[in-house]
Design an enzyme around this catalytic site. Structure first.
Site, short mmCIF file in Angstrom:
data_model
loop_
_atom_site.label_atom_id
_atom_site.label_comp_id
_atom_site.label_asym_id
_atom_site.label_seq_id
_atom_site.Cartn_x
_atom_site.Cartn_y
_atom_site.Cartn_z
N GLU A 29 0.40 -2.20 2.64
CA GLU A 29 0.63 -2.07 3.92
C GLU A 29 1.93 -1.46 4.37
OE1 GLU A 29 -1.43 -2.97 6.39
OE2 GLU A 29 -2.97 -4.05 5.07
N CYS A 44 5.73 -2.09 12.47
CA CYS A 44 5.03 -1.00 11.73
C CYS A 44 4.09 -0.01 12.51
CB CYS A 44 4.47 -1.54 10.58
SG CYS A 44 2.93 -2.67 11.04
P1 NAD Z 1 11.67 -4.81 3.12
O1 NAD Z 1 13.30 -4.08 2.96
O2 NAD Z 1 11.69 -6.11 3.48
O3 NAD Z 1 11.24 -4.27 1.72
C1 NAD Z 1 9.90 -5.09 1.74
C2 NAD Z 1 9.78 -5.79 0.42
O4 NAD Z 1 10.01 -4.95 -0.64
C3 NAD Z 1 10.97 -6.91 0.13
O5 NAD Z 1 10.50 -8.10 -0.09
C4 NAD Z 1 11.82 -6.57 -0.69
O6 NAD Z 1 12.26 -7.49 -1.76
C5 NAD Z 1 11.07 -5.45 -1.56
N1 NAD Z 1 11.79 -4.34 -2.47
C6 NAD Z 1 12.84 -3.67 -2.03
N2 NAD Z 1 13.20 -2.71 -2.70
C7 NAD Z 1 12.48 -2.93 -3.90
C8 NAD Z 1 12.57 -2.51 -5.24
N3 NAD Z 1 13.19 -1.29 -5.46
N4 NAD Z 1 11.55 -2.81 -5.92
C9 NAD Z 1 10.62 -3.59 -5.76
N5 NAD Z 1 10.53 -4.41 -4.31
C10 NAD Z 1 11.50 -4.06 -3.63
O7 NAD Z 1 10.96 -4.08 4.29
P2 NAD Z 1 11.08 -2.41 4.48
O8 NAD Z 1 10.43 -1.92 3.31
O9 NAD Z 1 12.25 -2.19 5.39
O10 NAD Z 1 10.11 -2.65 5.73
C11 NAD Z 1 9.79 -1.62 6.59
C12 NAD Z 1 8.66 -0.45 6.22
O11 NAD Z 1 7.48 -1.44 6.20
C13 NAD Z 1 8.41 0.53 7.61
O12 NAD Z 1 7.91 1.60 6.91
C14 NAD Z 1 7.19 -0.25 8.15
O13 NAD Z 1 6.58 0.74 8.83
C15 NAD Z 1 6.50 -0.86 6.93
N6 NAD Z 1 5.73 -2.17 7.42
C16 NAD Z 1 4.39 -2.02 7.36
C17 NAD Z 1 3.62 -2.95 7.79
C18 NAD Z 1 2.04 -3.04 7.67
O14 NAD Z 1 1.60 -4.01 8.08
N7 NAD Z 1 1.41 -1.68 7.53
C19 NAD Z 1 4.31 -3.93 8.57
C20 NAD Z 1 5.76 -4.18 8.56
C21 NAD Z 1 6.39 -3.13 8.12
#
Ligand code: NAD
Length: 502
Positions: A219, A253
């Site tokens: 997602e 998102c």
């Molecule tokens: P975040 O920083 O919370 O990261 C998401 C998860 O990935 C966390 O649990 C984190 O610990 C893990 N993570 C981070 N770096 C990592 C690595 N190098 N290796 C493994 N795991 C790792 O969230 P984010 O990525 O900043 O979220 C924002 C993004 O997510 C935006 O692009 C948003 O559009 C997207 N998003 C999508 C949805 C959807 O339902 N499609 C919902 C919410 C957010």
């Protein structure tokens, strides 16, 4: 400051092993057990609403109304929906058989849990994005490893304390941490990985899953466009775009990322945006309780840099920031072009909205199609011909005509991306399916061995003729039926009685 304790990486393999042992014991396959766990989750949400709202406020300054509609109520609703429909969902479904030789057999699709699944949440809806997929996983009978986002640390800390109090610790566990801990988690073998977050980490997750051939749901995000058409109701469009953009301070998102508007509607649209903003958040949004904050100093800096890089003449509304308060005012920027180097490169993920005038709807369609498929697209139009033309000529994970975000809230619609915005989907029935293995099952009798022996070697033309009948039956036309009958009789005589022919 929240004290989120990270899970020691050395303990992660055994946490996953324990879940695997539990899954093998068959505990989570019991339907009554699954319903009980889902009821416990409902209790968790209801008995701790205030604490959850407080944690989310501490992380994101999210108003309790936004918490209720975006975080808490959907989980309760989804659990109750699953409990109500679980008997139906989990029942094996018979298939309509296509071949004559199988007509006496039982052919069913058993709905079996995949096994041990991993759910990785993101910070922007720290309760919803962790628990919503997990509801489907629990309903489908899996053991679940939860990995909350460490960025929303208050909520992660609370959830990790609450989950073991309400859910069976043998079947559901939590791992906390950042990239290091998640890397170790991803080295373990799972039967499904459900990840929500940015596309960069999405690729890391998929690469790790590939090592174990584990299926994934990703997602992700992206730049979700709004198209204002010449026949849009501008006042309603402005209210809805501003509401959808500022909900959770643009950190959604499917938040509108940029707006495409006919050139002659640009000025009226800006005026309508201004009116909606004042109506919702007054002239001083920083003082409004309904206006959220940016999650962290890192994300604040990223957004402030974007504003600082904009040509000041193009900042039509807002632009004010306050780092101590992680506040960024609702900021409308335009007129811009689609190749703007500041705001049109990456997903904005904050309360900054670029506006791009277009000469007609075909140009708008071209702009959308020249980029990655967005997670969501929004079209404002009072004319079905107009919006159907746009729908027929674009692609996106989901789409809403005349509103923003609402397809995410309607849980009967599968929610997910396409191409760069993700793969797989969930919510409601689709969540159950995502975490379910559809096991094709055929139950045959040992009878009819003589007739069915026509399939055994040594192969002959007569056996082939018989087998064709057993598989496909008689042809439909009367003439062909008679001809086939005689051919088959002759073949059957040869196969079953004239042994010398074999
Ligand atoms: P975040 O920083 O919370 O990261 C998401 C998860 O990935 C966390 O649990 C984190 O610990 C893990 N993570 C981070 N770096 C990592 C690595 N190098 N290796 C493994 N795991 C790792 O969230 P984010 O990525 O900043 O979220 C924002 C993004 O997510 C935006 O692009 C948003 O559009 C997207 N998003 C999508 C949805 C959807 O339902 N499609 C919902 C919410 C957010």
């Amino acid at each position: 400051m929240s004290q989120l304790t990270y899970t020691p990486t050395s303990s992660i393999p055994s946490i996953v092993d324990d879940l695997r042992q539990t899954f093998r014991s068959g505990l989570t396959k019991n339907i009554a057990y699954r319903k009980e766990q889902l009821s416990n989750l409902v209790r968790l949400m209801k008995e701790n609403t205030d604490a959850l709202e407080k944690a989310i406020w501490d992380d994101l300054h999210k108003h309790e109304m936004e918490c209720s509609v975006g975080e808490i109520s959907p989980i309760i609703d989804e659990c109750e929906y699953m409990i109500k429909n679980l008997d139906r969902f989990s029942k094996a479904t018979p298939t309509t058989k296509r071949f004559l030789m199988n007509s006496g057999d039982k052919t069913i699709v058993r709905k079996e849990p995949k096994g041990v699944v991993l759910v990785i949440g993101a910070w922007n809806y720290p309760v919803n994005l962790l628990l919503m997929p997990a509801v489907g996983a629990i309903a489908a009978g899996n053991c679940v490893l939860f990995k909350p986002s460490e960025v929303s640390a208050h909520t992660a800390e609370l959830i990790s304390r609450l989950l073991p109090k309400y859910l069976d610790k043998r079947a559901y566990a939590v791992v906390n941490g950042g990239a290091d801990e998640t890397t170790v988690v991803l080295e373990q073998k799972f039967d499904h990985i459900f990840y929500t977050g940015n596309g960069y980490v999405g690729k890391i997750v998929m690469a790790a899953a590939a090592k174990h051939l584990t299926p994934v749901t990703l997602e992700l995000g992206g730049k979700s466009p709004v198209i204002i058409t010449p026949d849009a109701n501008l006042e309603v469009a402005a209210n809805r775009v501003i509401w959808g953009k500022c909900f959770n301070n643009g950190q959604t998102c499917v938040a509108p990322d940029y707006v495409l508007v006919p050139q002659d509607m640009f000025e009226p649209l800006i005026a309508a945006f201004r009116k909606s903003l004042v109506k919702f958040y007054t002239d001083t949004p920083q003082k409004s309780n309904s206006y959220g904050r940016i999650v962290s100093a890192r994300h604040f800096d990223r957004l402030k840099t974007l504003i600082d890089k904009c040509d000041p003449k193009t900042i039509l509304i807002g632009g004010e920031t306050d780092k101590d308060d992680l506040f960024i005012a609702p900021t409308i920027v335009g007129p811009l072009t689609t190749d703007d180097e500041v705001l049109m490169q990456q997903e904005i993920f904050g309360p900054i909205l670029p506006i791009i005038p277009v000469k007609d709807m075909n140009e708008a369609i071209e702009i959308v199609n020249s980029r990655d498929h967005p997670l969501a697209m929004y079209v404002f139009s009072e004319n079905s011909k107009t919006y159907n033309h746009i729908l027929d000529n674009t692609n996106s994970g989901g789409v809403v005509i005349n509103d923003i975000l609402m397809h995410l809230q309607e849980l009967s619609l599968p929610f997910g991306g396409v191409g760069g915005s993700g793969m797989g989907n969930y919510h409601g029935d689709r969540s159950f399916d995502t975490f379910t293995h559809e096991r094709s099952t055929m139950i045959r009798s040992t009878g009819m061995e003589t007739v069915l022996s026509a399939r055994y070697p040594p192969y002959t033309d007569d056996k082939n003729t018989l087998l064709s009948l057993l598989v496909y039956g008689f042809p439909s036309s009367a003439g062909a039926k008679v001809k086939t009958f005689f051919t088959v009789c002759s073949a059957a005589w040869n196969v079953f009685f004239k042994k010398s022919k074999l």
